[in-house]
Write a protein that holds these residues in place. Sequence first.
Motif, short mmCIF file in Angstrom:
data_model
loop_
_atom_site.label_atom_id
_atom_site.label_comp_id
_atom_site.label_asym_id
_atom_site.label_seq_id
_atom_site.Cartn_x
_atom_site.Cartn_y
_atom_site.Cartn_z
N UNK A 47 0.75 -1.48 0.33
CA UNK A 47 0.23 0.49 -0.11
C UNK A 47 0.93 1.02 0.17
N UNK A 48 1.87 0.87 0.76
CA UNK A 48 2.76 2.60 0.25
C UNK A 48 3.74 2.34 -0.82
N UNK A 49 4.11 0.98 -1.21
CA UNK A 49 4.51 1.49 -2.43
C UNK A 49 3.43 2.20 -3.62
N UNK A 50 1.90 1.59 -3.55
CA UNK A 50 1.07 2.45 -4.74
C UNK A 50 1.24 3.95 -4.05
N UNK A 51 1.04 4.32 -3.00
CA UNK A 51 1.18 5.96 -2.32
C UNK A 51 2.11 6.75 -3.32
N UNK A 52 3.10 6.35 -2.77
CA UNK A 52 4.65 6.81 -3.46
C UNK A 52 4.52 6.76 -5.11
N UNK A 53 3.99 5.23 -5.80
CA UNK A 53 3.25 5.53 -7.20
C UNK A 53 2.46 6.52 -7.64
N UNK B 270 6.37 24.19 -4.38
CA UNK B 270 6.51 22.85 -2.86
C UNK B 270 5.63 21.43 -3.03
N UNK B 271 4.11 21.69 -3.95
CA UNK B 271 4.32 20.55 -3.94
C UNK B 271 5.10 18.94 -4.83
N UNK B 272 5.59 20.01 -5.68
CA UNK B 272 6.43 19.21 -6.66
C UNK B 272 8.11 18.41 -5.47
N UNK B 273 8.41 19.65 -5.07
CA UNK B 273 9.14 19.05 -3.83
C UNK B 273 9.21 18.29 -3.26
N UNK B 274 7.88 18.24 -2.51
CA UNK B 274 7.10 17.16 -1.72
C UNK B 274 7.04 15.61 -2.13
N UNK B 275 6.31 15.86 -3.14
CA UNK B 275 6.60 14.18 -4.40
C UNK B 275 8.14 13.96 -4.21
N UNK B 276 9.15 14.75 -4.60
CA UNK B 276 10.45 14.25 -5.25
C UNK B 276 11.11 13.96 -3.20
N UNK B 277 10.45 14.35 -2.78
CA UNK B 277 10.55 14.18 -1.35
C UNK B 277 10.16 12.65 -0.66
N UNK C 44 9.36 10.44 -2.95
CA UNK C 44 10.26 8.89 -3.69
C UNK C 44 11.69 9.06 -2.52
N UNK C 45 12.37 9.76 -2.89
CA UNK C 45 14.24 9.24 -2.27
C UNK C 45 14.07 9.73 -1.09
N UNK C 46 12.12 9.52 -0.55
CA UNK C 46 12.15 8.89 1.12
C UNK C 46 12.05 7.57 0.47
N UNK D 277 15.57 6.21 -0.38
CA UNK D 277 16.61 6.69 1.23
C UNK D 277 16.24 4.74 1.73
N UNK D 278 15.09 4.31 2.00
CA UNK D 278 14.67 3.98 3.59
C UNK D 278 15.11 2.14 2.95
N UNK D 279 14.50 2.10 1.71
CA UNK D 279 15.10 0.66 0.82
C UNK D 279 16.28 0.79 1.60
N UNK D 280 17.30 1.32 0.91
CA UNK D 280 18.62 1.26 0.74
C UNK D 280 19.19 1.30 2.43
N UNK D 281 18.84 2.12 2.81
CA UNK D 281 19.21 1.69 4.38
C UNK D 281 18.89 0.07 5.32
#
Length: 380
Positions: free
Chosen positions: A116-122, A141-148, A150-152, A155-159
Amino acid sequence: MWKSAVFLFLLLNVDMQVSGAVDKTVAENSTPEKLKTEEAAATSNIPARDNASSGYLGNLLVVPMDGSHWVGIKAIAQEMGRRGHRVTVVIPEVSIRMGPGKHYDTLTYPVPYDQAHIDYVMSSHIDVMKKSAQSFTEKVAMRFSQIKRITGFIHTTAESLLFNASVISHLARQNFDAVLTDPLVPTGSLIARKLAYQFLGEEVGVAEMLSESAIWLLRLDFTLEFPRPLMPNMVLVGGINCHVRNPLPEDLESWLLDGEHGFVVFTLGTMASDLPEETTSVFLEAFRQIPQKVVWRYTGPVPDNVPENVKFMKWAPQNDLLGGYKENVQKLSDLHKDRLVDPLDLSVYWTEYVMRNKGAKHLKLPSMASIGSSTTAWMS
């Protein structure tokens, strides 16, 4: 010009000895080391080729990137395993597209999110694309939130992999000869450095890690690209993900044959399979005005005003669709296939080359040759 929506592969030699028997141990569910010998239900579309070059059999670790990036790296992993190499693919327990294969083992590690979280990010791009009365700064700001978002997720997957001591310890005991990874996210490169040097405490930039590449496998073909100079450690392997064409489903085949002007395959990639209603309507109105039929990879709600020449599909069989294009594309296809070595065979050869020779420093720029580990990257 470099394309941003394609693969980038990195093969990092870790200068270790070839492993012996394949470890088939399946760990307990409580541990992240779920090493599985996967026999996929569906047969592989990759045609059979010769065994490993010169009888050499090595031990390869694969740390892939998810989404469409997975397609090409899976082809190499499958073919390397089919030729007798031991191949281990490390993937999260929950992913977009990654999964088991017939000719490689999978090692899964836990992640703190669900499907469900993956679907939310996608789906984050949909809010950005919707028309609104927001000011310019609000849209930024909305675009930055989208990028954040995805990168989050990345980052979580990598960690989850890099700081999983159990998995890292398990990998260190396997004596891999090389690591094949996608440096769009440098997780695999960091894993390779950890396995080679047994520490991750030093500060190192992404550029430095990528400079360790022994061979870059570029998913390019000058049939479709502008000519450009290449370094000796850059190998063109465009077309690696083009499998043998399979027959189309009967309903799709008959629908396409019913048109006399050909068809268009329309897809916006893994991250944009759904669009806001108003944007979808704009595309549909444009498609209504062309004589060709349109196969659209689309997963959102189907509008009421879909033209007769448009067909929505949740996943479009692009390889099978594009395998039967008309004269101009057939000419490009003939030019692409007029080569001494198949792209997949070429990718396997250079992967084995780095494994056999413990790198390829002689193909690198002198300024880079002194770096300890060697890398191979596929860039497109």
